[in-house]
Design a protein around this motif. Sequence first.
Motif, PDB file in Angstrom:
ATOM      1  N   PHE A 123       0.805  -1.218   0.000  1.00  0.00           N
ATOM      2  CA  PHE A 123       0.000   0.000   0.000  1.00  0.00           C
ATOM      3  C   PHE A 123       0.843   1.276   0.000  1.00  0.00           C
ATOM      4  O   PHE A 123       0.314   2.363   0.070  1.00  0.00           O
ATOM      5  CB  PHE A 123      -0.926   0.018   1.226  1.00  0.00           C
ATOM      6  CG  PHE A 123      -1.680  -1.256   1.386  1.00  0.00           C
ATOM      7  CD1 PHE A 123      -2.530  -1.706   0.400  1.00  0.00           C
ATOM      8  CD2 PHE A 123      -1.531  -2.022   2.529  1.00  0.00           C
ATOM      9  CE1 PHE A 123      -3.238  -2.895   0.533  1.00  0.00           C
ATOM     10  CE2 PHE A 123      -2.230  -3.207   2.685  1.00  0.00           C
ATOM     11  CZ  PHE A 123      -3.081  -3.643   1.675  1.00  0.00           C
TER      12      PHE A 123
ATOM     13  N   CYS B  11       0.591   4.748   1.784  1.00  0.00           N
ATOM     14  CA  CYS B  11      -0.849   4.732   2.064  1.00  0.00           C
ATOM     15  C   CYS B  11      -1.354   6.112   2.467  1.00  0.00           C
ATOM     16  O   CYS B  11      -2.533   6.397   2.343  1.00  0.00           O
ATOM     17  CB  CYS B  11      -1.182   3.706   3.140  1.00  0.00           C
ATOM     18  SG  CYS B  11      -0.624   4.155   4.795  1.00  0.00           S
ATOM     19  N   GLU B  12      -0.475   6.926   2.965  1.00  0.00           N
ATOM     20  CA  GLU B  12      -0.798   8.283   3.425  1.00  0.00           C
ATOM     21  C   GLU B  12      -1.877   8.290   4.506  1.00  0.00           C
ATOM     22  O   GLU B  12      -2.597   9.259   4.677  1.00  0.00           O
ATOM     23  CB  GLU B  12      -1.169   9.192   2.254  1.00  0.00           C
ATOM     24  CG  GLU B  12      -0.015   9.357   1.287  1.00  0.00           C
ATOM     25  CD  GLU B  12      -0.292  10.309   0.149  1.00  0.00           C
ATOM     26  OE1 GLU B  12      -1.428  10.319  -0.368  1.00  0.00           O
ATOM     27  OE2 GLU B  12       0.642  11.043  -0.213  1.00  0.00           O
ATOM     28  N   ASP B  13      -1.977   7.193   5.220  1.00  0.00           N
ATOM     29  CA  ASP B  13      -2.913   7.079   6.347  1.00  0.00           C
ATOM     30  C   ASP B  13      -2.155   7.519   7.591  1.00  0.00           C
ATOM     31  O   ASP B  13      -1.257   6.815   8.054  1.00  0.00           O
ATOM     32  CB  ASP B  13      -3.396   5.639   6.472  1.00  0.00           C
ATOM     33  CG  ASP B  13      -4.420   5.433   7.563  1.00  0.00           C
ATOM     34  OD1 ASP B  13      -4.406   6.189   8.571  1.00  0.00           O
ATOM     35  OD2 ASP B  13      -5.221   4.497   7.436  1.00  0.00           O
TER      36      ASP B  13
ATOM     37  N   ASN C 132      -1.991  -1.020  -9.548  1.00  0.00           N
ATOM     38  CA  ASN C 132      -2.908   0.111  -9.478  1.00  0.00           C
ATOM     39  C   ASN C 132      -3.055   0.518  -8.006  1.00  0.00           C
ATOM     40  O   ASN C 132      -3.668  -0.186  -7.207  1.00  0.00           O
ATOM     41  CB  ASN C 132      -4.254  -0.290 -10.068  1.00  0.00           C
ATOM     42  CG  ASN C 132      -5.248   0.841 -10.088  1.00  0.00           C
ATOM     43  OD1 ASN C 132      -5.358   1.624  -9.142  1.00  0.00           O
ATOM     44  ND2 ASN C 132      -5.997   0.919 -11.171  1.00  0.00           N
ATOM     45  N   HIS C 133      -2.476   1.667  -7.661  1.00  0.00           N
ATOM     46  CA  HIS C 133      -2.441   2.111  -6.262  1.00  0.00           C
ATOM     47  C   HIS C 133      -3.845   2.293  -5.681  1.00  0.00           C
ATOM     48  O   HIS C 133      -4.085   1.961  -4.518  1.00  0.00           O
ATOM     49  CB  HIS C 133      -1.634   3.407  -6.153  1.00  0.00           C
ATOM     50  CG  HIS C 133      -1.216   3.743  -4.763  1.00  0.00           C
ATOM     51  ND1 HIS C 133      -0.405   2.924  -4.006  1.00  0.00           N
ATOM     52  CD2 HIS C 133      -1.507   4.806  -3.981  1.00  0.00           C
ATOM     53  CE1 HIS C 133      -0.214   3.477  -2.818  1.00  0.00           C
ATOM     54  NE2 HIS C 133      -0.875   4.611  -2.769  1.00  0.00           N
ATOM     55  N   LYS C 134      -4.764   2.758  -6.485  1.00  0.00           N
ATOM     56  CA  LYS C 134      -6.138   2.952  -6.029  1.00  0.00           C
ATOM     57  C   LYS C 134      -6.782   1.604  -5.659  1.00  0.00           C
ATOM     58  O   LYS C 134      -7.464   1.498  -4.642  1.00  0.00           O
ATOM     59  CB  LYS C 134      -6.956   3.663  -7.113  1.00  0.00           C
ATOM     60  CG  LYS C 134      -8.337   4.053  -6.678  1.00  0.00           C
ATOM     61  CD  LYS C 134      -9.040   4.875  -7.748  1.00  0.00           C
ATOM     62  CE  LYS C 134     -10.433   5.262  -7.280  1.00  0.00           C
ATOM     63  NZ  LYS C 134     -11.111   6.087  -8.272  1.00  0.00           N
ATOM     64  N   VAL C 135      -6.544   0.594  -6.465  1.00  0.00           N
ATOM     65  CA  VAL C 135      -7.062  -0.751  -6.177  1.00  0.00           C
ATOM     66  C   VAL C 135      -6.464  -1.262  -4.867  1.00  0.00           C
ATOM     67  O   VAL C 135      -7.168  -1.792  -4.006  1.00  0.00           O
ATOM     68  CB  VAL C 135      -6.745  -1.730  -7.333  1.00  0.00           C
ATOM     69  CG1 VAL C 135      -7.019  -3.176  -6.936  1.00  0.00           C
ATOM     70  CG2 VAL C 135      -7.551  -1.356  -8.579  1.00  0.00           C
TER      71      VAL C 135
ATOM     72  N   LEU D 231      -5.195   0.465  -2.344  1.00  0.00           N
ATOM     73  CA  LEU D 231      -5.717   1.203  -1.191  1.00  0.00           C
ATOM     74  C   LEU D 231      -7.138   0.772  -0.864  1.00  0.00           C
ATOM     75  O   LEU D 231      -7.537   0.778   0.307  1.00  0.00           O
ATOM     76  CB  LEU D 231      -5.648   2.708  -1.439  1.00  0.00           C
ATOM     77  CG  LEU D 231      -4.229   3.298  -1.452  1.00  0.00           C
ATOM     78  CD1 LEU D 231      -4.282   4.800  -1.724  1.00  0.00           C
ATOM     79  CD2 LEU D 231      -3.479   3.004  -0.165  1.00  0.00           C
ATOM     80  N   GLY D 232      -7.897   0.346  -1.881  1.00  0.00           N
ATOM     81  CA  GLY D 232      -9.226  -0.211  -1.644  1.00  0.00           C
ATOM     82  C   GLY D 232      -9.154  -1.485  -0.826  1.00  0.00           C
ATOM     83  O   GLY D 232      -9.977  -1.715   0.072  1.00  0.00           O
TER      84      GLY D 232
ATOM     85  N   LYS E  77      -6.713  -2.199   1.297  1.00  0.00           N
ATOM     86  CA  LYS E  77      -6.337  -1.753   2.643  1.00  0.00           C
ATOM     87  C   LYS E  77      -7.568  -1.308   3.424  1.00  0.00           C
ATOM     88  O   LYS E  77      -7.786  -1.729   4.559  1.00  0.00           O
ATOM     89  CB  LYS E  77      -5.317  -0.614   2.584  1.00  0.00           C
ATOM     90  CG  LYS E  77      -4.902  -0.085   3.957  1.00  0.00           C
ATOM     91  CD  LYS E  77      -4.038   1.145   3.845  1.00  0.00           C
ATOM     92  CE  LYS E  77      -4.663   2.461   3.957  1.00  0.00           C
ATOM     93  NZ  LYS E  77      -5.768   2.789   4.785  1.00  0.00           N
ATOM     94  N   ASP E  78      -8.369  -0.471   2.788  1.00  0.00           N
ATOM     95  CA  ASP E  78      -9.574   0.039   3.470  1.00  0.00           C
ATOM     96  C   ASP E  78     -10.538  -1.089   3.822  1.00  0.00           C
ATOM     97  O   ASP E  78     -11.120  -1.089   4.910  1.00  0.00           O
ATOM     98  CB  ASP E  78     -10.267   1.084   2.595  1.00  0.00           C
ATOM     99  CG  ASP E  78      -9.446   2.359   2.441  1.00  0.00           C
ATOM    100  OD1 ASP E  78      -8.527   2.591   3.263  1.00  0.00           O
ATOM    101  OD2 ASP E  78      -9.724   3.119   1.498  1.00  0.00           O
TER     102      ASP E  78
END
Length: 113
Positions: free
Chosen positions: A40, A43-45, A99-102, A104-105, A107-108
């Motif tokens: 991730f 992740c910027e979390d 795909n970073h968006k995938v 991060l999905g 992770k969430d």
Amino acid sequence: MIELAKNFLKEVLLKIVNRDCPYYPCHFEGQTCLWCFCPFYPCEDESLGEYIEGKHGKVWSCEKCHWIHRVDIAIEVYKEIAYLIRYLPTEEAIKLLDNHKVMLGIKDKVMKK
């Protein structure tokens, strides 16, 4: 056990906990090393890491993150990835996971469990 199985098992065990790694434990004693490099990143979390000043400007630091190195979390992430790519050819799976968006999905989704 045949030699190929032994070699495969050795690789798997080194990913679970690699006490021979010169950096072990990089986060905490007893961590799992399955995700040595976080899928991730970044992740910027802010509950898991933070931006710090690096040699060439700001960089995301996961130094204090224990989340991905917990056995239960590492297994859940693995299961979500396996489910997502189960029918894809290897090259398509790699593209999807790149795909970073995938990612991060995933992770969430795991964080909500």
